[in-house]
Design an enzyme around this catalytic site. Structure first.
Site, mmCIF file in Angstrom:
data_model
loop_
_atom_site.group_PDB
_atom_site.id
_atom_site.type_symbol
_atom_site.label_atom_id
_atom_site.label_comp_id
_atom_site.label_asym_id
_atom_site.label_seq_id
_atom_site.Cartn_x
_atom_site.Cartn_y
_atom_site.Cartn_z
ATOM 1 N N LYS A 22 0.646 -1.591 -0.387
ATOM 2 C CA LYS A 22 0.139 -0.334 -0.009
ATOM 3 C C LYS A 22 0.769 1.164 0.203
ATOM 4 C CE LYS A 22 -2.388 2.303 3.552
ATOM 5 N NZ LYS A 22 -1.648 3.297 3.993
ATOM 6 N N ASN A 23 1.819 0.894 0.719
ATOM 7 C CA ASN A 23 2.682 2.423 1.127
ATOM 8 C C ASN A 23 3.488 2.636 -0.012
ATOM 9 O OD1 ASN A 23 1.392 3.142 3.675
ATOM 10 N ND2 ASN A 23 2.319 2.817 4.568
ATOM 11 N N CYS A 117 -6.302 8.508 8.207
ATOM 12 C CA CYS A 117 -5.999 7.473 9.742
ATOM 13 C C CYS A 117 -5.454 8.892 10.916
ATOM 14 C CB CYS A 117 -5.718 6.685 9.903
ATOM 15 S SG CYS A 117 -6.143 5.364 8.945
ATOM 16 N N ARG A 122 -0.700 14.967 12.384
ATOM 17 C CA ARG A 122 0.706 14.533 12.098
ATOM 18 C C ARG A 122 0.702 15.881 10.581
ATOM 19 N NH1 ARG A 122 -2.134 9.413 9.712
ATOM 20 N NH2 ARG A 122 -0.692 8.978 8.621
ATOM 21 N N ASP A 305 2.946 0.480 11.977
ATOM 22 C CA ASP A 305 1.675 -0.079 11.730
ATOM 23 C C ASP A 305 1.518 -1.223 11.796
ATOM 24 O OD1 ASP A 305 2.197 2.876 10.607
ATOM 25 O OD2 ASP A 305 3.112 1.759 8.722
ATOM 26 N N ARG A 397 -9.579 0.600 3.641
ATOM 27 C CA ARG A 397 -8.620 1.641 3.098
ATOM 28 C C ARG A 397 -7.583 0.595 2.349
ATOM 29 N NH1 ARG A 397 -9.280 7.024 6.177
ATOM 30 N NH2 ARG A 397 -8.144 8.178 4.820
HETATM 31 N N1 EPU Z 1 7.188 14.001 10.988
HETATM 32 C C1 EPU Z 1 7.143 15.598 11.500
HETATM 33 N N2 EPU Z 1 6.933 16.161 10.840
HETATM 34 C C2 EPU Z 1 7.074 16.080 9.660
HETATM 35 C C3 EPU Z 1 6.028 14.469 8.932
HETATM 36 C C4 EPU Z 1 6.409 13.876 9.655
HETATM 37 O O1 EPU Z 1 7.376 15.857 12.642
HETATM 38 O O2 EPU Z 1 6.561 17.094 8.638
HETATM 39 C C5 EPU Z 1 6.575 13.062 12.350
HETATM 40 C C6 EPU Z 1 5.850 12.605 12.800
HETATM 41 O O3 EPU Z 1 4.631 13.307 13.399
HETATM 42 C C7 EPU Z 1 5.511 11.167 12.680
HETATM 43 C C8 EPU Z 1 7.057 10.945 12.750
HETATM 44 O O4 EPU Z 1 7.653 12.201 12.399
HETATM 45 O O5 EPU Z 1 5.647 10.933 14.504
HETATM 46 C C9 EPU Z 1 6.618 9.685 11.538
HETATM 47 O O6 EPU Z 1 6.350 10.401 10.054
HETATM 48 P P1 EPU Z 1 5.898 10.070 8.841
HETATM 49 O O7 EPU Z 1 6.259 11.097 7.899
HETATM 50 O O8 EPU Z 1 7.075 9.085 8.399
HETATM 51 O O9 EPU Z 1 4.418 8.935 8.313
HETATM 52 P P2 EPU Z 1 3.701 9.693 7.034
HETATM 53 O O10 EPU Z 1 4.866 9.856 6.028
HETATM 54 O O11 EPU Z 1 2.789 10.065 7.122
HETATM 55 C C10 EPU Z 1 4.203 6.732 6.298
HETATM 56 C C11 EPU Z 1 2.967 5.627 6.578
HETATM 57 C C12 EPU Z 1 2.311 5.647 7.785
HETATM 58 C C13 EPU Z 1 3.059 4.957 9.007
HETATM 59 C C14 EPU Z 1 4.648 5.867 8.454
HETATM 60 C C15 EPU Z 1 5.644 5.278 9.760
HETATM 61 C C16 EPU Z 1 2.000 6.035 4.703
HETATM 62 C C17 EPU Z 1 0.695 6.471 3.712
HETATM 63 N N3 EPU Z 1 2.361 6.760 5.687
HETATM 64 O O12 EPU Z 1 3.233 8.307 7.551
HETATM 65 O O13 EPU Z 1 1.502 4.110 7.547
HETATM 66 O O14 EPU Z 1 2.823 4.710 10.140
HETATM 67 O O15 EPU Z 1 4.875 6.779 7.789
HETATM 68 O O16 EPU Z 1 6.303 4.566 8.667
HETATM 69 O O17 EPU Z 1 2.812 5.767 3.554
HETATM 70 C C18 EPU Z 1 -0.737 3.035 7.912
HETATM 71 O O18 EPU Z 1 0.294 2.306 6.409
HETATM 72 O O19 EPU Z 1 -1.619 2.632 9.113
HETATM 73 C C19 EPU Z 1 0.284 4.117 7.685
HETATM 74 C C20 EPU Z 1 -0.683 5.078 8.743
#
Ligand code: EPU
Length: 427
Positions: A22-23, A117, A122, A305, A397
């Site tokens: 998915k991701n 989610c 975020r 996750d 999803r």
């Molecule tokens: N963070 C910041 N600033 C940013 C971006 C992130 O402070 O600009 C912080 C977040 O608050 C968090 C940490 O960094 O504490 C990690 O966030 P990350 O950006 O890595 O998460 P994401 O890219 O929004 C993706 C996956 C999530 C998964 C996370 C961590 C997708 C679409 N989503 O989210 O997947 O939990 O990486 O591995 O790729 C899921 O599949 O259920 C899911 C939520």
């Protein structure tokens, strides 16, 4: 109202085949906006998030066709808008990849604030910081992010936190920027490597994906081609944990065992047997399993996750377990739902402390987000008696053919859709 009705207490046995990640898919599909040619993307998972992101590309003017259940053809040659502000964009988290992709293609992007989610704040400050290092300014205006670069020029990006989304988004913006971009403190998840491999196969020049320093040399254009998405290691981990939690014996097929190492190691530590083959892993267990300490971390650490699922498993393992969530601030919201099954768990700051119980009892529980939803299904499979899981939209999803895959390995699970007026009469 949609529900899953599960009669628990059955061992899961047999074989399950894992779909595309998915991701990775939700980044690779918008990445096709950078390609002025036809992209054929294989091994795309059949999940709602893919349907939504594909529809968003169509809204932008791309021609998107499903060649078969898991193969998408995307032709972005004739798109002429950089404005993505529909309700669909607001519906999902990964729509933030439209920023990097449209910025890379047009030097401009208008993208609605993403949904997805909800487990605490975020932020996307690191994405915006990365774009700014490439010369783009961002203005927040009426619920939209408006990005503009007079010219997009490679830059040096040092992330303050390790972010999957920010790493991929800056990669998208940088592939067609002038000159060289260096991303430091980059995330290393398998889907980062997959996005880089997709872009490279279309003509990009990205090196170092999978390490914490990624170097991108901008190219003028990207041509088309065919690419196959990697298997979903979170879906695989979900079935591995479900197999262990039901004292089952399941061969999880179409996986890259290397991606599953943190899960395999933890399962072995608590007493399950895991055997790795070239592209499959077999998990078997005799209950009860042992307690453990788990801390979620960016890859290659134990994935956040799968935190709700390992927590569910440890809730019925012998002794006291500790699960520390270090990636997201608020990813224990589902604990009240888990308690309905009989779990003895307290959350202190970012750590769940579990006193293992001998069994779960069936109950009604809600899926509060995608992975918490999978954990509720897992708890129901492990529980004695009947359970009902609601709020299924979250689960669909990100998990393809969940009921079908579980039925094939022996679960007693059934989807029903009760019209809301009948629900009211029943109440
Ligand atoms: N963070 C910041 N600033 C940013 C971006 C992130 O402070 O600009 C912080 C977040 O608050 C968090 C940490 O960094 O504490 C990690 O966030 P990350 O950006 O890595 O998460 P994401 O890219 O929004 C993706 C996956 C999530 C998964 C996370 C961590 C997708 C679409 N989503 O989210 O997947 O939990 O990486 O591995 O790729 C899921 O599949 O259920 C899911 C939520």
């Amino acid at each position: 109202m949609e529900k899953l009705i599960i009669n628990g207490g059955r061992r899961l046995t047999g074989e399950v085949t894992i779909g595309g990640a998915k991701n990775a898919a939700v980044a690779i599909i918008p990445a096709a906006l950078l390609v002025e040619g036809i992209c054929v993307i294989e091994n795309v998972p059949c999940i709602d998030d893919v349907t939504v992101i594909s529809k968003i590309l169509s809204e932008l003017g791309a021609k998107v066709r499903l060649l078969n259940k898991t193969t998408l053809e995307i032709d972005s040659r004739h798109i002429n808008t950089f404005v993505a502000d529909s309700d669909l964009v607001r519906k999902m988290r990964a729509s933030y990849y439209l920023m990097g992709a449209l910025l890379g293609r047009f030097g401009e992007a208008v993208v609605s604030m993403p949904g997805g989610c909800n487990f605490g704040s975020r932020p996307i400050d690191q994405h915006l910081k990365g774009f700014s290092c490439l010369g783009a300014r961002t203005v927040e205006n009426g619920g939209n992010y408006e990005l503009h670069a007079d010219s997009l020029v490679g830059g040096h990006v040092f992330f303050d936190v390790v972010s999957v989304g920010a790493t991929m988004n800056v990669m998208l913006a940088a592939v067609r920027a002038q000159g060289i971009t260096i991303i430091e403190n980059a995330a290393k998840e398998p889907h980062i490597v997959d996005l880089a491999n997709f872009l490279n196969s279309m003509g990009a020049n990205i090196k170092g994906a999978g390490t914490d320093t990624i170097k991108i040399k901008g190219v003028e254009t990207l041509g088309g081609g065919t690419y196959s998405v990697i298997p979903d290691y979170i879906e695989a981990g979900t079935y591995m944990l479900m197999a262990a939690g039901t004292g089952g014996d399941v061969l999880v097929k179409n996986v890259i065992p290397k991606h599953l190492e943190s899960i395999t190691a933890k399962l072995k530590e608590i007493g399950a047997t895991v055997t790795e083959f070239d592209d499959s892993v077999r998990v078997s267990a005799t209950l009860p399993l042992r307690s453990a300490r788990v801390k979620t971390l960016p890859y290659p650490g134990f994935p956040t996750d799968l935190q709700p699922l390992i927590t569910t498993l440890l809730a019925v393992s012998e002794g006291t377990s500790y699960v520390n969530e270090s990636v997201w601030d608020n990813r224990f919201q589902y604990i009240d739902e888990l308690r309905r099954f009989g779990a003895k768990v307290n959350v202190e700051a970012s750590t769940a402390v579990l006193e293992g119980v001998t069994k779960f009892n069936g109950c009604s529980a809600k899926a509060l987000d995608l992975r918490a939803g999978a954990a509720m299904v897992m708890a129901a499979l492990m529980a004695e008696g009947k359970s009902e899981i609601t709020n299924l939209c979250y689960i669909y999803r990100g998990y393809e053919n969940l009921e079908e895959k579980l039925i094939n390995i022996g679960a007693d699970i059934r989807y029903i859709n009760v019209p809301d007026d009948e629900m009211e009469e029943a109440n």
